[in-house]
Scaffold this motif. Structure first.
Motif, PDB file in Angstrom:
ATOM      1  N   LYS A   1      19.900  97.581  67.155  1.00  0.00           N
ATOM      2  CA  LYS A   1      18.534  97.064  67.065  1.00  0.00           C
ATOM      3  C   LYS A   1      18.243  96.099  68.206  1.00  0.00           C
ATOM      4  O   LYS A   1      17.089  95.754  68.464  1.00  0.00           O
ATOM      5  CB  LYS A   1      18.332  96.373  65.712  1.00  0.00           C
ATOM      6  CG  LYS A   1      18.570  97.281  64.516  1.00  0.00           C
ATOM      7  CD  LYS A   1      18.420  96.512  63.220  1.00  0.00           C
ATOM      8  CE  LYS A   1      18.718  97.414  62.020  1.00  0.00           C
ATOM      9  NZ  LYS A   1      20.112  97.865  61.984  1.00  0.00           N
ATOM     10  N   MET A   2      19.330  95.626  68.844  1.00  0.00           N
ATOM     11  CA  MET A   2      19.194  94.690  69.953  1.00  0.00           C
ATOM     12  C   MET A   2      20.515  94.691  70.715  1.00  0.00           C
ATOM     13  O   MET A   2      21.570  94.944  70.129  1.00  0.00           O
ATOM     14  CB  MET A   2      18.888  93.279  69.428  1.00  0.00           C
ATOM     15  CG  MET A   2      18.753  92.220  70.484  1.00  0.00           C
ATOM     16  SD  MET A   2      18.468  90.580  69.761  1.00  0.00           S
ATOM     17  CE  MET A   2      18.258  89.609  71.258  1.00  0.00           C
ATOM     18  N   ASP A   3      20.477  94.435  71.991  1.00  0.00           N
ATOM     19  CA  ASP A   3      21.699  94.331  72.767  1.00  0.00           C
ATOM     20  C   ASP A   3      22.479  93.100  72.324  1.00  0.00           C
ATOM     21  O   ASP A   3      21.957  91.988  72.361  1.00  0.00           O
ATOM     22  CB  ASP A   3      21.368  94.233  74.255  1.00  0.00           C
ATOM     23  CG  ASP A   3      22.619  94.255  75.115  1.00  0.00           C
ATOM     24  OD1 ASP A   3      23.279  93.206  75.209  1.00  0.00           O
ATOM     25  OD2 ASP A   3      22.946  95.316  75.670  1.00  0.00           O
ATOM     26  N   TRP A   4      23.723  93.298  71.895  1.00  0.00           N
ATOM     27  CA  TRP A   4      24.490  92.177  71.357  1.00  0.00           C
ATOM     28  C   TRP A   4      24.762  91.109  72.415  1.00  0.00           C
ATOM     29  O   TRP A   4      24.858  89.918  72.086  1.00  0.00           O
ATOM     30  CB  TRP A   4      25.804  92.669  70.740  1.00  0.00           C
ATOM     31  CG  TRP A   4      26.766  93.347  71.679  1.00  0.00           C
ATOM     32  CD1 TRP A   4      26.865  94.685  71.909  1.00  0.00           C
ATOM     33  CD2 TRP A   4      27.765  92.729  72.483  1.00  0.00           C
ATOM     34  NE1 TRP A   4      27.867  94.947  72.816  1.00  0.00           N
ATOM     35  CE2 TRP A   4      28.436  93.767  73.190  1.00  0.00           C
ATOM     36  CE3 TRP A   4      28.177  91.419  72.674  1.00  0.00           C
ATOM     37  CZ2 TRP A   4      29.485  93.518  74.070  1.00  0.00           C
ATOM     38  CZ3 TRP A   4      29.224  91.170  73.557  1.00  0.00           C
ATOM     39  CH2 TRP A   4      29.869  92.203  74.238  1.00  0.00           C
TER      40      TRP A   4
ATOM     41  N   GLU B   1      22.688  90.192  74.775  1.00  0.00           N
ATOM     42  CA  GLU B   1      21.469  89.392  74.870  1.00  0.00           C
ATOM     43  C   GLU B   1      21.343  88.461  73.663  1.00  0.00           C
ATOM     44  O   GLU B   1      20.906  87.312  73.797  1.00  0.00           O
ATOM     45  CB  GLU B   1      20.251  90.320  74.953  1.00  0.00           C
ATOM     46  CG  GLU B   1      18.905  89.613  75.090  1.00  0.00           C
ATOM     47  CD  GLU B   1      18.756  88.840  76.394  1.00  0.00           C
ATOM     48  OE1 GLU B   1      17.820  88.013  76.469  1.00  0.00           O
ATOM     49  OE2 GLU B   1      19.576  89.028  77.314  1.00  0.00           O
ATOM     50  N   ALA B   2      21.726  88.951  72.496  1.00  0.00           N
ATOM     51  CA  ALA B   2      21.670  88.102  71.298  1.00  0.00           C
ATOM     52  C   ALA B   2      22.584  86.888  71.449  1.00  0.00           C
ATOM     53  O   ALA B   2      22.189  85.751  71.129  1.00  0.00           O
ATOM     54  CB  ALA B   2      22.063  88.921  70.068  1.00  0.00           C
TER      55      ALA B   2
ATOM     56  N   LEU C   1      12.705  89.249  66.718  1.00  0.00           N
ATOM     57  CA  LEU C   1      14.026  89.627  67.231  1.00  0.00           C
ATOM     58  C   LEU C   1      14.781  90.516  66.244  1.00  0.00           C
ATOM     59  O   LEU C   1      15.434  91.479  66.636  1.00  0.00           O
ATOM     60  CB  LEU C   1      14.853  88.377  67.542  1.00  0.00           C
ATOM     61  CG  LEU C   1      14.501  87.592  68.801  1.00  0.00           C
ATOM     62  CD1 LEU C   1      15.372  86.349  68.891  1.00  0.00           C
ATOM     63  CD2 LEU C   1      14.681  88.442  70.047  1.00  0.00           C
ATOM     64  N   THR C   2      14.709  90.168  64.976  1.00  0.00           N
ATOM     65  CA  THR C   2      15.485  90.890  63.965  1.00  0.00           C
ATOM     66  C   THR C   2      14.750  92.101  63.398  1.00  0.00           C
ATOM     67  O   THR C   2      15.263  92.771  62.497  1.00  0.00           O
ATOM     68  CB  THR C   2      15.856  89.957  62.798  1.00  0.00           C
ATOM     69  OG1 THR C   2      14.660  89.520  62.144  1.00  0.00           O
ATOM     70  CG2 THR C   2      16.631  88.741  63.291  1.00  0.00           C
ATOM     71  N   GLN C   3      13.531  92.343  63.919  1.00  0.00           N
ATOM     72  CA  GLN C   3      12.710  93.455  63.420  1.00  0.00           C
ATOM     73  C   GLN C   3      12.521  93.341  61.907  1.00  0.00           C
ATOM     74  O   GLN C   3      12.591  94.320  61.174  1.00  0.00           O
ATOM     75  CB  GLN C   3      13.335  94.796  63.807  1.00  0.00           C
ATOM     76  CG  GLN C   3      13.491  94.981  65.304  1.00  0.00           C
ATOM     77  CD  GLN C   3      14.128  96.310  65.678  1.00  0.00           C
ATOM     78  OE1 GLN C   3      13.981  97.294  64.964  1.00  0.00           O
ATOM     79  NE2 GLN C   3      14.833  96.354  66.793  1.00  0.00           N
TER      80      GLN C   3
ATOM     81  N   TYR D   1      21.815  91.356  59.632  1.00  0.00           N
ATOM     82  CA  TYR D   1      21.425  91.645  61.006  1.00  0.00           C
ATOM     83  C   TYR D   1      22.568  91.347  61.979  1.00  0.00           C
ATOM     84  O   TYR D   1      22.899  92.174  62.830  1.00  0.00           O
ATOM     85  CB  TYR D   1      20.187  90.819  61.373  1.00  0.00           C
ATOM     86  CG  TYR D   1      19.739  91.018  62.797  1.00  0.00           C
ATOM     87  CD1 TYR D   1      19.104  92.194  63.186  1.00  0.00           C
ATOM     88  CD2 TYR D   1      19.939  90.034  63.757  1.00  0.00           C
ATOM     89  CE1 TYR D   1      18.688  92.391  64.492  1.00  0.00           C
ATOM     90  CE2 TYR D   1      19.533  90.219  65.070  1.00  0.00           C
ATOM     91  CZ  TYR D   1      18.901  91.399  65.427  1.00  0.00           C
ATOM     92  OH  TYR D   1      18.513  91.589  66.733  1.00  0.00           O
TER      93      TYR D   1
ATOM     94  N   LEU E   1      25.046  93.698  64.510  1.00  0.00           N
ATOM     95  CA  LEU E   1      25.320  93.471  65.926  1.00  0.00           C
ATOM     96  C   LEU E   1      26.821  93.477  66.199  1.00  0.00           C
ATOM     97  O   LEU E   1      27.275  93.997  67.232  1.00  0.00           O
ATOM     98  CB  LEU E   1      24.718  92.134  66.373  1.00  0.00           C
ATOM     99  CG  LEU E   1      23.189  92.030  66.426  1.00  0.00           C
ATOM    100  CD1 LEU E   1      22.776  90.618  66.814  1.00  0.00           C
ATOM    101  CD2 LEU E   1      22.602  93.041  67.412  1.00  0.00           C
TER     102      LEU E   1
END
Length: 493
Positions: free
Chosen positions: A175-178, A180-181, A200-202, A210, A214
């Motif tokens: 759901k997101m690049d880890w 970047e998180a 961020l977490t949609q 969440y 990741l």
């Protein structure tokens, strides 16, 4: 099927050093105890522990091993406790907060179990990323330096993709690049991340699921670098049989709901009675974790990433309505001695109706009781307790009003990879989950190990229970009479 030439589990762990994060948690304690009891030739078990002011690591470790969970081990192999070595560290810090000396001391580690996580659903996003996501990267980076490494087991959760109602044993798209998180968690303060958390977490139901999702992405990227397994338990609850039937050390999961209802404190439930709850006994899940590590070390092909959904098949689950009904029947036999009122209450899946019921049936009585306690010169507690109950129910609403199906073919296959010698101590097969026998054991475990109520006081608790039921019935009748009298006086006189 199993290759008979493959060494059994105790043989594979014989002489091996093991490293465990989250060893002071529910699953971590059971994992340590099981490894020492069923793999008696294991060399050393290193347990990452955070230092606390005024308490040494050895004192913290003694607090864990003094618990009843370790009684069977101490009766059979008391010397095994000497194999536990606490390592000072912190999963929220880089390199897990471990010193160079500690890492050198553990250079011979062959098996790594990463069980540390914050299971609080309301953690700020920054904190959740650091402990649940970044710590996974730190564990895997350190594991890459271990020259004798044979297996790493990352303990995740079946709910790390909660938007999917059917979850297979595979890694799902990110759901997101880890990276970047982690960069954002390291760069921005808590308040800034909270303002953009939903985007961020949609709109994930909480930061726990969440950030655990990741962490699985990190495992996927490291699959070619280290021998890795992703193990996903569902809701982990009381042990089924070992080392103590019904053992539990927290109020998470169904036992917390059942004990709250049995105490008479919880009288409003925000849940759908038709939805099914998926639970797995902690001892079954821990045995499967050890089997998965053994299988990764001896049978799996290099570069593969096996994913295991440690979850119950649909026929071994029950819905909340059945669970609460069974609980009521069982508490009629074995009630709590510290009941505040007779068990009872109302459930709904409508949050606004829940707010109304909670206010009338829990909040107002709590205010009244706390006021009486103040008058009597005693410390009030019920309003504070109800605030925690309310927060817990709201945070769990998404999970108690939805139902998931977890495919678990890989998990079930673990049973068939075992040698005949190993089935006695490591069989992952179980029968009773969802049946009255299991919940009876779980409730007795809750009385014994959570509420510290001895079985000898059940007879006295039954007398108190009957008295409270009479009082509850009398109060209801009185309120109905008063309501009817007021209506009669107003409209018919």
């Amino acid at each position: 099927m199993m290759q008979q030439k493959c060494p059994n589990i105790p043989t594979v762990f014989a002489g091996a050093d093991v490293f465990i994060t989250g060893g002071s948690g529910f699953m971590g304690k059971v994992l340590i105890e099981k490894l020492l009891r069923s793999c008696p030739q294991i060399a050393r078990v290193f347990v990452l522990m955070r230092g606390k002011r005024g308490k040494s690591l050895d004192e913290r470790l003694k607090t864990i091993t003094d618990g009843v969970l370790f009684d069977v081990l101490k009766s059979k192999h008391p010397e095994a406790l000497q194999k536990i070595h606490p390592i000072e560290g912190d999963c929220t810090r880089l390199k897990l907060g471990m010193s160079a000396e500690s890492m050198e001391r553990m250079s011979e580690v062959q098996f790594v179990f990463h069980a540390a996580a914050s299971v609080r659903f309301d953690d700020p996003l920054k904190d959740a990323i650091l402990i649940n996501t970044r710590s996974t990267r730190e564990v895997l980076d350190w594991a890459k330096t271990l020259r004798k490494l044979r297996a790493v087991v990352h303990i995740s959760t079946t709910y790390c993709n909660p938007e999917l109602m059917r979850v297979e044993e595979k890694i799902y798209p990110p759901k997101m690049d880890w990276r970047e998180a982690i960069r954002m968690a390291e760069s921005f303060d808590t308040a800034v991340l909270e303002t953009v958390k939903e985007k961020l977490t949609q709109f994930a139901p909480n930061t726990y699921t969440y950030t655990k999702g990741l962490a699985e992405q990190i495992c996927y990227e490291y699959r070619h670098d280290i021998p890795l397994v992703v193990f996903r338990p569902s809701i982990v609850t009381n042990s089924e049989s070992e080392p103590l039937p019904g053992w539990v050390d927290n109020f998470n999961g169904p036992i917390g709901l059942l004990l709250g209802c049995a105490s008479g404190v919880v009288r409003a439930g925000l849940l759908d009675l038709e939805k099914r709850i998926n639970c797995i006994p902690v001892d079954v899940s821990i045995k499967a974790i050890i089997v998965a590590a053994w299988k990764r070390a001896t049978l799996d092909e290099p570069g593969t990433l096996s994913v295991y959904n440690s979850a119950a098949e649909p026929e071994k689950t029950i819905n909340y309505g059945t669970m609460l009904y069974d609980g009521k029947v069982l508490f009629d036999r074995t009630p709590l001695s510290n009941m505040l009122w007779a068990p009872g209450g109302t459930t709904t899946s409508n949050k606004y109706l829940f707010y109304l019921i909670f206010f009338c049936c829990q909040l107002l009585p709590a205010i009244l009781v706390d006021a009486l306690l103040r008058i009597a010169g005693k410390a009030p507690f019920l309003l504070k307790l109800n605030r925690k109950i309310f927060d817990a129910q709201v945070s769990l609403r998404y999970f108690m009003n939805n139902e998931w199906v977890f495919t678990n073919e890989n998990f079930k296959e673990l049973e068939y990879t075992l040698t005949n010698d190993d089935r006695k101590d490591f069989s992952t097969h179980y029968f009773v989950l969802g049946m009255m026998e299991y919940y009876e054991s779980a409730i007795l475990g809750g009385r014994r190990y959570l509420l510290k109520e001895p079985d000898e006081n059940i007879a006295d608790a039954l007398k108190k229970y009957r008295r409270l039921r009479v009082l509850n019935f009398t109060l209801k009748c009185t309120l109905v009479f008063l309501a009817m009298y007021c209506m009669y006086s107003r409209y018919f006189v």
